[in-house]
Motif scaffolding. Structure first.
Motif, PDB file in Angstrom:
ATOM      1  N   ALA A 297      74.863   6.115 -48.008  1.00 45.09           N
ATOM      2  CA  ALA A 297      75.075   7.309 -47.185  1.00 45.09           C
ATOM      3  C   ALA A 297      75.960   6.988 -45.989  1.00 45.09           C
ATOM      4  O   ALA A 297      76.841   7.779 -45.617  1.00 45.09           O
ATOM      5  CB  ALA A 297      73.735   7.862 -46.720  1.00 45.09           C
ATOM      6  N   ALA A 298      75.752   5.826 -45.360  1.00 42.41           N
ATOM      7  CA  ALA A 298      76.590   5.426 -44.224  1.00 42.41           C
ATOM      8  C   ALA A 298      77.983   5.017 -44.684  1.00 42.41           C
ATOM      9  O   ALA A 298      78.987   5.354 -44.036  1.00 42.41           O
ATOM     10  CB  ALA A 298      75.922   4.276 -43.477  1.00 42.41           C
ATOM     11  N   ALA A 299      78.051   4.307 -45.808  1.00 40.78           N
ATOM     12  CA  ALA A 299      79.357   3.860 -46.302  1.00 40.78           C
ATOM     13  C   ALA A 299      80.233   5.034 -46.712  1.00 40.78           C
ATOM     14  O   ALA A 299      81.463   4.959 -46.619  1.00 40.78           O
ATOM     15  CB  ALA A 299      79.163   2.910 -47.479  1.00 40.78           C
ATOM     16  N   GLY A 300      79.632   6.125 -47.155  1.00 36.98           N
ATOM     17  CA  GLY A 300      80.417   7.278 -47.578  1.00 36.98           C
ATOM     18  C   GLY A 300      81.194   7.923 -46.442  1.00 36.98           C
ATOM     19  O   GLY A 300      82.198   8.598 -46.681  1.00 36.98           O
ATOM     20  N   GLN A 301      80.767   7.718 -45.196  1.00 38.21           N
ATOM     21  CA  GLN A 301      81.456   8.324 -44.062  1.00 38.21           C
ATOM     22  C   GLN A 301      82.694   7.533 -43.635  1.00 38.21           C
ATOM     23  O   GLN A 301      83.528   8.039 -42.887  1.00 38.21           O
ATOM     24  CB  GLN A 301      80.502   8.444 -42.876  1.00 38.21           C
ATOM     25  CG  GLN A 301      79.297   9.312 -43.165  1.00 38.21           C
ATOM     26  CD  GLN A 301      78.410   9.477 -41.943  1.00 38.21           C
ATOM     27  OE1 GLN A 301      78.883   9.753 -40.852  1.00 38.21           O
ATOM     28  NE2 GLN A 301      77.118   9.292 -42.136  1.00 38.21           N
ATOM     29  N   SER A 302      82.784   6.288 -44.078  1.00 37.97           N
ATOM     30  CA  SER A 302      83.926   5.465 -43.694  1.00 37.97           C
ATOM     31  C   SER A 302      84.714   4.970 -44.905  1.00 37.97           C
ATOM     32  O   SER A 302      85.486   4.019 -44.785  1.00 37.97           O
ATOM     33  CB  SER A 302      83.441   4.268 -42.872  1.00 37.97           C
ATOM     34  OG  SER A 302      82.519   3.485 -43.628  1.00 37.97           O
ATOM     35  N   ALA A 303      84.494   5.597 -46.052  1.00 42.98           N
ATOM     36  CA  ALA A 303      85.202   5.156 -47.266  1.00 42.98           C
ATOM     37  C   ALA A 303      86.703   5.405 -47.109  1.00 42.98           C
ATOM     38  O   ALA A 303      87.131   6.494 -46.705  1.00 42.98           O
ATOM     39  CB  ALA A 303      84.660   5.898 -48.485  1.00 42.98           C
ATOM     40  N   THR A 304      87.496   4.386 -47.407  1.00 45.27           N
ATOM     41  CA  THR A 304      88.954   4.503 -47.310  1.00 45.27           C
ATOM     42  C   THR A 304      89.590   4.877 -48.631  1.00 45.27           C
ATOM     43  O   THR A 304      90.756   5.273 -48.661  1.00 45.27           O
ATOM     44  CB  THR A 304      89.545   3.175 -46.827  1.00 45.27           C
ATOM     45  OG1 THR A 304      89.149   2.122 -47.730  1.00 45.27           O
ATOM     46  CG2 THR A 304      89.043   2.847 -45.430  1.00 45.27           C
ATOM     47  N   GLY A 305      88.816   4.759 -49.706  1.00 43.20           N
ATOM     48  CA  GLY A 305      89.351   5.105 -51.011  1.00 43.20           C
ATOM     49  C   GLY A 305      88.870   6.470 -51.461  1.00 43.20           C
ATOM     50  O   GLY A 305      88.764   7.421 -50.679  1.00 43.20           O
ATOM     51  N   SER A 306      88.523   6.546 -52.733  1.00 43.93           N
ATOM     52  CA  SER A 306      88.071   7.814 -53.297  1.00 43.93           C
ATOM     53  C   SER A 306      86.628   8.128 -52.959  1.00 43.93           C
ATOM     54  O   SER A 306      86.164   9.247 -53.162  1.00 43.93           O
ATOM     55  CB  SER A 306      88.235   7.785 -54.823  1.00 43.93           C
ATOM     56  OG  SER A 306      87.467   6.726 -55.386  1.00 43.93           O
TER      57      SER A 306
END
Length: 488
Positions: A297-306
């Motif tokens: 959930a936290a990683a989804g806010q800073s994802a640089t890819g798709s």
């Protein structure tokens, strides 16, 4: 003076008891049972002798009627003879030899552990009016196993909160120096609803076997506080709302993990309990998924890819989520292996394939092995810059406590209170380690210290870096000044 001529003492209490027993033979039988059961073990007889008993009062059925009404209000409905229940402590029907055995077990620390929150809520629900909304809500809360659900939600929230804040979300770029609070709300509420759905389905699938065990025989489906259709409706609604909240409020990867947990717990773990001892490992796998949900959930806010599941779960920055998942996986063995030990015979009689009775010695070894594994996992959280050095000290103290109790549990094979000691150590271990991880998040106290010293917010997060760009295609050497995160 001969012995027969000695004057006899007169006791008014004995006379009144004799008159009472004469008028009520059942009371006399009960009194004799009390006498040979160490004088005072039967709660019913205690209630009868608390006040002076008169002969004309004993002959009336009023006292018995009051007792019967009280019993029907606080005990489960009768269960068929094919599902016998173990005798409850201080029950008037408990034979003397069983009482002696129970007291001996309690003296050795082998007494069953306290009832869970679901059983307590079922008792509370039974005291409310049958058609009231409060009774329905209390019963639904009992179906969700609130204590277990709280621990699971805590692990997901911890993983979300200790996720390293990337430069993309620093205050010079966004208005907030942290992750989204609204996403956290959707994460915790969605996870709680998924847990409630899985736990309700678990109870729905095995009320027949829950009725045979002391820890579970007071659950709402066993007591008839709610029907199977009602429990199925509650589980379905909670599951749909939970997965939906995670899908629309967090991201599809977290929603998939929440739905997967429901399927694994209700569809794989629950039936597997009657097939193989590997069910404990499957249950531990289910418990390790919520931290991954919080991390994703936290990683989804800073994802640089798709932002697909590969990036959220298997990128270089996902190691923290997997370490927390490993910690939850390891913690469940000392917790459950000690929890199941006092009721190992009940598991056996109910047909559950648990390591605690199939191989008791191995049960202790497994608990000790996974308790020790918590040490390197906590070290890994520091090594990969998820927590600071202080976490090594504080987490090692709580890990050492649980390892000590696990060692006693293995050496004494659960006897002499070692099972109870490990159980309570594991109960406190998980929330304490989760809170410590949040308090020792990497960079947290450095930021507090800089604020105390009066440094500006921009100086805390950014520093100037001089970059020299070499000559290329006739362009001279030049210098570029850039702002980068402090300490990077």
């Amino acid at each position: 003076m001969t012995r027969n001529n000695l004057p006899r003492r007169q006791f008014s209490a004995s006379a009144s008891r004799s008159e009472a027993i004469t008028s009520n033979p059942k009371l006399g039988k009960l009194w004799r049972r009390e006498y040979f059961s160490a004088n005072g073990s039967l709660e019913f007889s205690k209630a009868q002798w608390k006040s002076p008993v008169l002969a004309h009062e004993v002959s009336t059925p009023k006292g018995a009627a009051v007792w019967e009404n009280a019993a029907t209000e606080t005990t489960p409905p009768p269960i068929p003879q094919s599902q016998p229940l173990p005798a409850a402590p201080n029950d008037a029907s408990e034979p003397p030899h069983r009482r002696r055995k129970r007291l001996k077990a309690e003296a050795n620390g082998e007494a069953p552990l306290p009832l869970d929150a679901s059983s307590r809520l079922s008792t509370l629900s039974s005291t409310m009016p049958a058609a009231s909304l409060r009774r329905l809500l209390t019963t639904c809360l009992s179906l969700s196993k609130p204590r277990l659900s709280f621990l699971i939600v805590l692990t997901a929230a911890t993983a979300y909160s200790i996720y390293p804040v990337p430069a993309l979300l620093l205050p010079t770029t966004t208005a907030s120096p942290s992750l989204s609070a609204l996403t956290l709300v959707f994460l915790t509420s969605g996870t709680a609803l998924c847990c409630a759905s899985a736990n309700a389905l678990n109870m729905l699938l095995e009320p027949k076997y829950d009725a045979q065990m002391s820890r579970t025989r007071n659950r709402p489906l066993v007591r008839g506080l709610i029907g199977k259709k009602g429990a199925l409706v509650f589980a379905s609604v909670a599951g749909v709302l939970g997965v939906g909240s995670l899908w629309f409020g967090v991201n599809p990867t977290v929603a998939f993990l929440g739905g997967l947990n429901i399927v694994l717990y209700a569809g794989v773990y629950t039936p597997m309990k009657r097939i193989s001892v590997l069910n404990t490992w499957v249950g531990a796998l289910v418990g390790g998924i919520p931290p991954l949900m919080g991390w994703a959930a936290a990683a989804g806010q800073s994802a640089t890819g798709s932002g697909e599941w590969q990036e959220l779960l298997f990128s270089e920055g996902s190691i923290g989520g997997w370490l927390l998942a490993g910690l939850l996986f390891a913690w469940q063995f000392p917790h459950f292996n000690s929890l199941s030990w006092p009721i190992r015979e009940e598991y056996k009689n109910a047909g559950y394939r648990m390591l605690v009775w199939t191989n008791g010695r191995m049960n202790g070894r497994v608990a000790l092995r996974y308790a020790i594994l918590c040490f390197p996992i906590c070290v890994g959280l520091w090594w990969f810059q998820i927590t600071d050095q202080g976490f090594l000290v504080t987490s090692s103290a709580i890990n050492a406590w649980m390892v000590r109790e696990a060692w006693r549990f293995w050496r004494k094979e659960g006897h002499k209170g070692s099972a109870r000691g490990l159980f309570w150590a594991s109960v406190w271990h998980l929330p304490v380690v989760m809170v410590l991880a949040m308090l020792h998040k990497k960079g947290l106290w450095e930021g507090v210290w800089k604020r105390v010293n009066g440094e500006s917010e921009e100086d805390m997060w950014m520093e100037e870096e001089v970059i020299q760009v070499p000559e290329a295609k006739g362009r001279p050497l030049h210098v570029v000044r850039a702002l980068t995160p402090a300490g990077s």
